[in-house]
Design a protein around this motif. Sequence first.
Motif, PDB file in Angstrom:
ATOM      1  N   ALA A  56      -7.014  65.111 -61.501  1.00  0.00           N
ATOM      2  CA  ALA A  56      -6.198  66.320 -61.330  1.00  0.00           C
ATOM      3  C   ALA A  56      -4.839  65.979 -60.712  1.00  0.00           C
ATOM      4  O   ALA A  56      -3.810  66.543 -61.097  1.00  0.00           O
ATOM      5  CB  ALA A  56      -6.942  67.321 -60.443  1.00  0.00           C
ATOM      6  N   VAL A  57      -4.836  65.059 -59.764  1.00  0.00           N
ATOM      7  CA  VAL A  57      -3.571  64.658 -59.134  1.00  0.00           C
ATOM      8  C   VAL A  57      -2.708  63.896 -60.133  1.00  0.00           C
ATOM      9  O   VAL A  57      -1.489  64.097 -60.198  1.00  0.00           O
ATOM     10  CB  VAL A  57      -3.848  63.816 -57.868  1.00  0.00           C
ATOM     11  CG1 VAL A  57      -2.552  63.216 -57.323  1.00  0.00           C
ATOM     12  CG2 VAL A  57      -4.516  64.672 -56.798  1.00  0.00           C
ATOM     13  N   ALA A 102      -1.101  66.302 -62.296  1.00  0.00           N
ATOM     14  CA  ALA A 102      -0.015  66.988 -61.596  1.00  0.00           C
ATOM     15  C   ALA A 102       1.241  66.128 -61.557  1.00  0.00           C
ATOM     16  O   ALA A 102       2.355  66.629 -61.737  1.00  0.00           O
ATOM     17  CB  ALA A 102      -0.451  67.332 -60.174  1.00  0.00           C
ATOM     18  N   ILE A 103       1.064  64.836 -61.338  1.00  0.00           N
ATOM     19  CA  ILE A 103       2.226  63.939 -61.300  1.00  0.00           C
ATOM     20  C   ILE A 103       2.907  63.901 -62.658  1.00  0.00           C
ATOM     21  O   ILE A 103       4.131  63.983 -62.760  1.00  0.00           O
ATOM     22  CB  ILE A 103       1.789  62.524 -60.860  1.00  0.00           C
ATOM     23  CG1 ILE A 103       1.369  62.555 -59.388  1.00  0.00           C
ATOM     24  CG2 ILE A 103       2.906  61.513 -61.084  1.00  0.00           C
ATOM     25  CD1 ILE A 103       0.731  61.270 -58.904  1.00  0.00           C
ATOM     26  N   VAL A 104       2.114  63.778 -63.703  1.00  0.00           N
ATOM     27  CA  VAL A 104       2.691  63.750 -65.052  1.00  0.00           C
ATOM     28  C   VAL A 104       3.448  65.049 -65.331  1.00  0.00           C
ATOM     29  O   VAL A 104       4.531  65.050 -65.902  1.00  0.00           O
ATOM     30  CB  VAL A 104       1.595  63.520 -66.108  1.00  0.00           C
ATOM     31  CG1 VAL A 104       2.148  63.724 -67.518  1.00  0.00           C
ATOM     32  CG2 VAL A 104       1.026  62.124 -65.963  1.00  0.00           C
ATOM     33  N   ASN A 105       2.863  66.159 -64.882  1.00  0.00           N
ATOM     34  CA  ASN A 105       3.506  67.447 -65.123  1.00  0.00           C
ATOM     35  C   ASN A 105       4.764  67.639 -64.298  1.00  0.00           C
ATOM     36  O   ASN A 105       5.609  68.476 -64.622  1.00  0.00           O
ATOM     37  CB  ASN A 105       2.534  68.589 -64.820  1.00  0.00           C
ATOM     38  CG  ASN A 105       1.485  68.731 -65.903  1.00  0.00           C
ATOM     39  OD1 ASN A 105       1.665  68.245 -67.013  1.00  0.00           O
ATOM     40  ND2 ASN A 105       0.385  69.375 -65.569  1.00  0.00           N
ATOM     41  N   GLU A 106       4.891  66.889 -63.222  1.00  0.00           N
ATOM     42  CA  GLU A 106       6.075  67.030 -62.375  1.00  0.00           C
ATOM     43  C   GLU A 106       7.303  66.344 -62.961  1.00  0.00           C
ATOM     44  O   GLU A 106       8.423  66.692 -62.663  1.00  0.00           O
ATOM     45  CB  GLU A 106       5.792  66.422 -60.994  1.00  0.00           C
ATOM     46  CG  GLU A 106       4.944  67.298 -60.118  1.00  0.00           C
ATOM     47  CD  GLU A 106       5.680  68.565 -59.711  1.00  0.00           C
ATOM     48  OE1 GLU A 106       6.581  68.500 -58.882  1.00  0.00           O
ATOM     49  OE2 GLU A 106       5.367  69.623 -60.262  1.00  0.00           O
ATOM     50  N   THR A 107       7.099  65.333 -63.734  1.00  0.00           N
ATOM     51  CA  THR A 107       8.223  64.488 -64.097  1.00  0.00           C
ATOM     52  C   THR A 107       8.265  64.246 -65.603  1.00  0.00           C
ATOM     53  O   THR A 107       7.476  64.770 -66.358  1.00  0.00           O
ATOM     54  CB  THR A 107       8.134  63.150 -63.361  1.00  0.00           C
ATOM     55  OG1 THR A 107       9.282  62.368 -63.676  1.00  0.00           O
ATOM     56  CG2 THR A 107       6.891  62.392 -63.735  1.00  0.00           C
ATOM     57  N   THR A 108       9.219  63.487 -66.004  1.00  0.00           N
ATOM     58  CA  THR A 108       9.246  62.973 -67.369  1.00  0.00           C
ATOM     59  C   THR A 108       8.812  61.529 -67.298  1.00  0.00           C
ATOM     60  O   THR A 108       9.520  60.692 -66.754  1.00  0.00           O
ATOM     61  CB  THR A 108      10.646  63.067 -67.984  1.00  0.00           C
ATOM     62  OG1 THR A 108      11.004  64.436 -68.058  1.00  0.00           O
ATOM     63  CG2 THR A 108      10.675  62.455 -69.358  1.00  0.00           C
ATOM     64  N   VAL A 109       7.664  61.248 -67.803  1.00  0.00           N
ATOM     65  CA  VAL A 109       7.138  59.896 -67.685  1.00  0.00           C
ATOM     66  C   VAL A 109       7.742  59.021 -68.771  1.00  0.00           C
ATOM     67  O   VAL A 109       7.577  59.266 -69.956  1.00  0.00           O
ATOM     68  CB  VAL A 109       5.606  59.881 -67.805  1.00  0.00           C
ATOM     69  CG1 VAL A 109       5.081  58.458 -67.789  1.00  0.00           C
ATOM     70  CG2 VAL A 109       4.996  60.680 -66.669  1.00  0.00           C
TER      71      VAL A 109
END
Lengths: 138, 73
Positions: B51-52, B55-62
């Motif tokens: 889940a974390v 969330a990280i992927v959803n926060e940024t442009t990977v």
Amino acid sequence: MVIQFWGPRLALKSSSFISYDAEPFLQSTWTQNTEETAYPPENTRADAFLPLNLYFAWTSSLFDADLQEAVRQSSAQILAVATADGQAGLASAPVYPNYAIFDTPLVNMYGGNVARLQALKAEVDPEDVMGLAGGFKF
Amino acid sequence: MRLIPLVLEILLRIKGEISCARVYVFGLLNDFLFVHRGTFNSVPLRELSPAVLDAIVNETTVSSIFTLAPGSL
């Protein structure tokens, strides 16, 4: 669905890169010595929280406040997700000093050790030489 | 060697601004001197759960994910 939130938004504010760095700490990390240390506070040594590091970079000072607010919001979002996912005690966990944002209150990193650290600082640096450098101020 | 005056100039320009996590001067990457402003922030976690990670992927442009082997730092 991948939202990919901050990348496109911050590119308009001179952001050059953003990164999220996970450093998995062994659960035994803070059990390797028996001496007192400034970090983590004594009552948290049984929990080796891993210090996820958010790192936002930009070029124009015009956007200092925007980028600092963005990194705060992103941290809050990840904290909320982790808490909702069942990770207990994160909001009160000691923040890893090397990665804490510049205005993090000392107590959020050093807990009950702050008063003792301030006394040590006053004893060994009475003329506040370290005040000339960057970093957190005791 | 020719880059040393440039580095000194940059350091002089940002003097007074250097405080915790405000301004960084990065090292040399081939002939490219990478200078930027930056800030850290940290989130204490018990684990890097799926889940974390989401969330990280959803926060940024990977654009890339680096994995460092144990002991490589």
